[in-house]
Design a protein around this motif. Structure first.
Motif, PDB file in Angstrom:
ATOM      1  N   UNK A 152      12.576   5.263   3.802  1.00 23.09           N
ATOM      2  CA  UNK A 152      11.414   4.568   4.374  1.00 23.09           C
ATOM      3  C   UNK A 152      10.137   5.373   4.106  1.00 23.09           C
ATOM      4  N   UNK A 153      10.259   6.700   4.151  1.00 17.29           N
ATOM      5  CA  UNK A 153       9.087   7.544   3.879  1.00 17.29           C
ATOM      6  C   UNK A 153       8.701   7.448   2.400  1.00 17.29           C
ATOM      7  N   UNK A 154       9.711   7.459   1.535  1.00 15.60           N
ATOM      8  CA  UNK A 154       9.439   7.305   0.100  1.00 15.60           C
ATOM      9  C   UNK A 154       8.716   5.991  -0.171  1.00 15.60           C
ATOM     10  N   UNK A 155       9.190   4.941   0.474  1.00 16.35           N
ATOM     11  CA  UNK A 155       8.581   3.624   0.310  1.00 16.35           C
ATOM     12  C   UNK A 155       7.104   3.687   0.700  1.00 16.35           C
ATOM     13  N   UNK A 156       6.840   4.327   1.836  1.00 18.35           N
ATOM     14  CA  UNK A 156       5.472   4.433   2.345  1.00 18.35           C
ATOM     15  C   UNK A 156       4.602   5.292   1.411  1.00 18.35           C
ATOM     16  N   UNK A 157       5.176   6.379   0.921  1.00 17.36           N
ATOM     17  CA  UNK A 157       4.420   7.244  -0.005  1.00 17.36           C
ATOM     18  C   UNK A 157       4.090   6.478  -1.287  1.00 17.36           C
ATOM     19  N   UNK A 158       5.062   5.696  -1.765  1.00 14.74           N
ATOM     20  CA  UNK A 158       4.808   4.895  -2.964  1.00 14.74           C
ATOM     21  C   UNK A 158       3.693   3.880  -2.716  1.00 14.74           C
ATOM     22  N   UNK A 159       3.706   3.268  -1.536  1.00 12.94           N
ATOM     23  CA  UNK A 159       2.633   2.315  -1.189  1.00 12.94           C
ATOM     24  C   UNK A 159       1.276   3.002  -1.225  1.00 12.94           C
ATOM     25  N   UNK A 160       1.220   4.198  -0.612  1.00 10.52           N
ATOM     26  CA  UNK A 160      -0.040   4.961  -0.576  1.00 10.52           C
ATOM     27  C   UNK A 160      -0.509   5.291  -1.991  1.00 10.52           C
ATOM     28  N   UNK A 161       0.421   5.739  -2.819  1.00  8.99           N
ATOM     29  CA  UNK A 161       0.059   6.124  -4.190  1.00  8.99           C
ATOM     30  C   UNK A 161      -0.400   4.892  -4.985  1.00  8.99           C
ATOM     31  N   UNK A 162       0.321   3.773  -4.810  1.00  6.21           N
ATOM     32  CA  UNK A 162      -0.087   2.527  -5.502  1.00  6.21           C
ATOM     33  C   UNK A 162      -1.502   2.127  -5.096  1.00  6.21           C
ATOM     34  N   UNK A 163      -1.774   2.240  -3.793  1.00  9.04           N
ATOM     35  CA  UNK A 163      -3.110   1.889  -3.287  1.00  9.04           C
ATOM     36  C   UNK A 163      -4.183   2.779  -3.912  1.00  9.04           C
ATOM     37  N   UNK A 164      -3.877   4.067  -3.996  1.00  8.24           N
ATOM     38  CA  UNK A 164      -4.833   5.006  -4.608  1.00  8.24           C
ATOM     39  C   UNK A 164      -5.080   4.630  -6.063  1.00  8.24           C
ATOM     40  N   UNK A 165      -4.018   4.238  -6.772  1.00 11.67           N
ATOM     41  CA  UNK A 165      -4.172   3.866  -8.185  1.00 11.67           C
ATOM     42  C   UNK A 165      -5.023   2.603  -8.312  1.00 11.67           C
ATOM     43  N   UNK A 166      -4.711   1.619  -7.445  1.00  9.30           N
ATOM     44  CA  UNK A 166      -5.477   0.361  -7.496  1.00  9.30           C
ATOM     45  C   UNK A 166      -6.959   0.587  -7.222  1.00  9.30           C
ATOM     46  N   UNK A 167      -7.240   1.477  -6.276  1.00  5.14           N
ATOM     47  CA  UNK A 167      -8.644   1.744  -5.914  1.00  5.14           C
ATOM     48  C   UNK A 167      -9.274   2.794  -6.812  1.00  5.14           C
ATOM     49  N   UNK A 168      -8.439   3.348  -7.704  1.00  7.38           N
ATOM     50  CA  UNK A 168      -8.898   4.440  -8.557  1.00  7.38           C
ATOM     51  C   UNK A 168      -9.431   5.606  -7.722  1.00  7.38           C
ATOM     52  N   UNK A 169      -8.724   5.896  -6.627  1.00  8.22           N
ATOM     53  CA  UNK A 169      -9.156   7.003  -5.772  1.00  8.22           C
ATOM     54  C   UNK A 169      -8.195   8.188  -5.920  1.00  8.22           C
ATOM     55  N   UNK A 170      -8.646   9.386  -5.576  1.00  8.25           N
ATOM     56  CA  UNK A 170      -7.805  10.574  -5.757  1.00  8.25           C
ATOM     57  C   UNK A 170      -6.554  10.533  -4.865  1.00  8.25           C
ATOM     58  N   UNK A 171      -5.501  11.166  -5.316  1.00  8.33           N
ATOM     59  CA  UNK A 171      -4.255  11.232  -4.541  1.00  8.33           C
ATOM     60  C   UNK A 171      -4.109  12.658  -4.014  1.00  8.33           C
TER      61      UNK A 171
END
Ligand code: FE2
Ligand code: FE2
Length: 186
Positions: A152-171
């Motif tokens: 579940x944590x991996x899923x959440x981390x992946x969501x966060x990373x995807x969001x950062x990529x979509x927004x072109x924001x730093x991770x």
């Protein structure tokens, strides 16, 4: 520090919406702590207190970090809101006497991190799946958190990373480290 005492402190520090979120995270922490056999009182206190510094204005966050020797990485300097986790941990240590273990959980609740213990994992996921959360797939992650906490944590981390990529924001590097650590320890 007792729950009721902490609630009174937070009511004066947080907006109504954030206070409600904190109560929801506290309740989810309690459920997860029971399920995973973790100290329930510690988990409840963490859920309630985790966002204590969230509404501090950005310039104050940077000043607090400087005045209290909290290291600020380049991503946190770019997005000072991330600092609410480290600052929250510092406040909870100094003002409420939270243990180092509890403070580490607060410190990692937004980014995740390497070597998270059970309490840190519970707070991290509870923050994302409290009953105030309504995003797509939240029911799926809520369910998963009780079956396979790491997944579940991996899923959440992946969501966060995807969001950062979509927004072109730093991770944040801790998010990457947390994901690598979980993936490699499966
Ligand atoms: Fe937070
Ligand atoms: Fe939160």
């Amino acid at each position: 520090m007792e729950i009721e005492e902490l609630k009174n402190v937070l009511k004066n520090k947080l907006s109504e919406k954030r206070f409600f979120h904190s109560i929801c995270v506290m309740e989810m922490c309690e459920k997860l702590a029971k399920h995973y056999n973790v100290n329930i009182e510690e988990a409840r206190l963490l859920g309630l207190a985790h966002d204590i510094a969230k509404e501090m204005p950005s310039d104050e966050k940077l000043k607090y970090a400087k005045d209290n020797n909290i290291p600020v990485c380049i991503v946190e300097r770019y997005s000072p809101t991330l600092l609410h986790a480290k600052i929250g941990a510092d406040i909870c240590k100094k003002d409420f006497g939270f243990s180092d273990k509890m403070c580490r959980a607060i410190s990692l609740h937004t980014t995740g991190g390497e070597n998270m213990d059970l309490l840190s994992k519970i707070l991290f996921i509870a923050d994302g799946i409290g009953l105030d959360r309504t995003y797509e797939n939240v029911d799926y992650i809520r369910d998963l958190a009780f079956k396979d906490l790491d997944e579940s944590i991996l899923y959440m981390l992946n969501l966060t990373i995807k969001e950062c990529l979509e927004r072109n924001s730093p991770i944040h590097t801790d998010t990457i480290l947390a994901r690598n650590w979980l993936l490699m320890n499966k």
